[in-house]
Design a protein around this motif. Structure first.
Motif: not given
Length: 222
Positions: A1-10, A80-84
């Motif tokens: 499992m890998k983990e990576r950042p993801i950006r979202f607006g309000g 699939p299975g990775d996390r954000l």
């Protein structure tokens, strides 16, 4: 499992917290456009997932391949299975180390998130989402599926899963039908189109590119 950042607006952060957003889309960056073939979606991994030569299990995932060159791409944004972990605009609370009061301040906790409607007080300043520390993130997502499709092929149900509200603006083309001019009417798909054009430009929608579709579920908040 890998983990990576993801950006979202309000607005999208609120949709995540409410459970209304369970999908996101990104343009597929194709390495070439060889005219002797074409790019087509494909499935990598069998019914129960595949295995690499080293024996590593590969979950079933969507990819895209070129019918002439055989080039095959998998999603660079996670499988699939990775996390954000979600990055959003926020306000941190910093403390000084009691053992080193003259030293730099250290992160303590998040004082506020912009998506929650907090109003800044005098002297306060929002920290941009791309500067959020992992420890400050309050939303963690797990990718459940990845596939490839054309941008404009998004269904009404999937547009709703993107977290956008249904368009409520009445159509203003009195003498023409929605079908005749390509109007999507009062739908979630219409709102998704507007959001996409705001972020990527109208030409991007008109080009109808291949996109990575990541489906996910929220697994942790704090």
């Amino acid at each position: 499992m890998k983990e990576r950042p993801i950006r979202f607006g309000g607005a999208m952060v609120r949709a995540l917290l409410d459970g209304r957003k369970t999908q996101t889309r990104d343009i597929v960056k194709l390495p070439h456009h060889n005219p002797l073939g074409q790019w087509e979606p494909t499935i990598i991994g069998g019914k129960n997932g595949g295995r690499t030569a080293a024996g590593t299990t590969l979950p079933q995932q969507g990819g895209i391949w070129h019918t002439r060159t055989g080039d095959c791409l998998t999603c660079p944004h996670g499988q699939p299975g990775d996390r954000l972990w979600v990055r959003e605009k926020h306000l941190n609370w910093w403390l000084r180390d009691e053992a080193n009061p003259e030293g730099p301040r250290v992160f303590s906790h998040v004082a506020a998130y912009a998506a929650d409607g907090y109003e800044l007080e005098h002297g306060e300043k929002w920290i941009a989402s791309n500067q959020m520390l992992r420890a400050a993130s309050r939303i963690t997502l797990e990718i459940t599926a990845v596939r490839v499709e054309r941008l404009q092929d998004i269904s009404e149900a999937d547009a709703q899963a993107e977290g956008v509200p249904r368009d409520t603006e009445p159509c203003d083309h009195i003498r023409q039908s929605c079908e005749d001019i390509g109007c999507m009417g009062q739908t979630h798909k219409s709102s998704f189109c507007d959001q996409w054009c705001d972020l990527n430009g109208i030409p991007s929608w008109n080009k109808n590119p291949w996109v990575w579709v990541r489906e996910f579920k929220r697994v942790a908040t704090s």
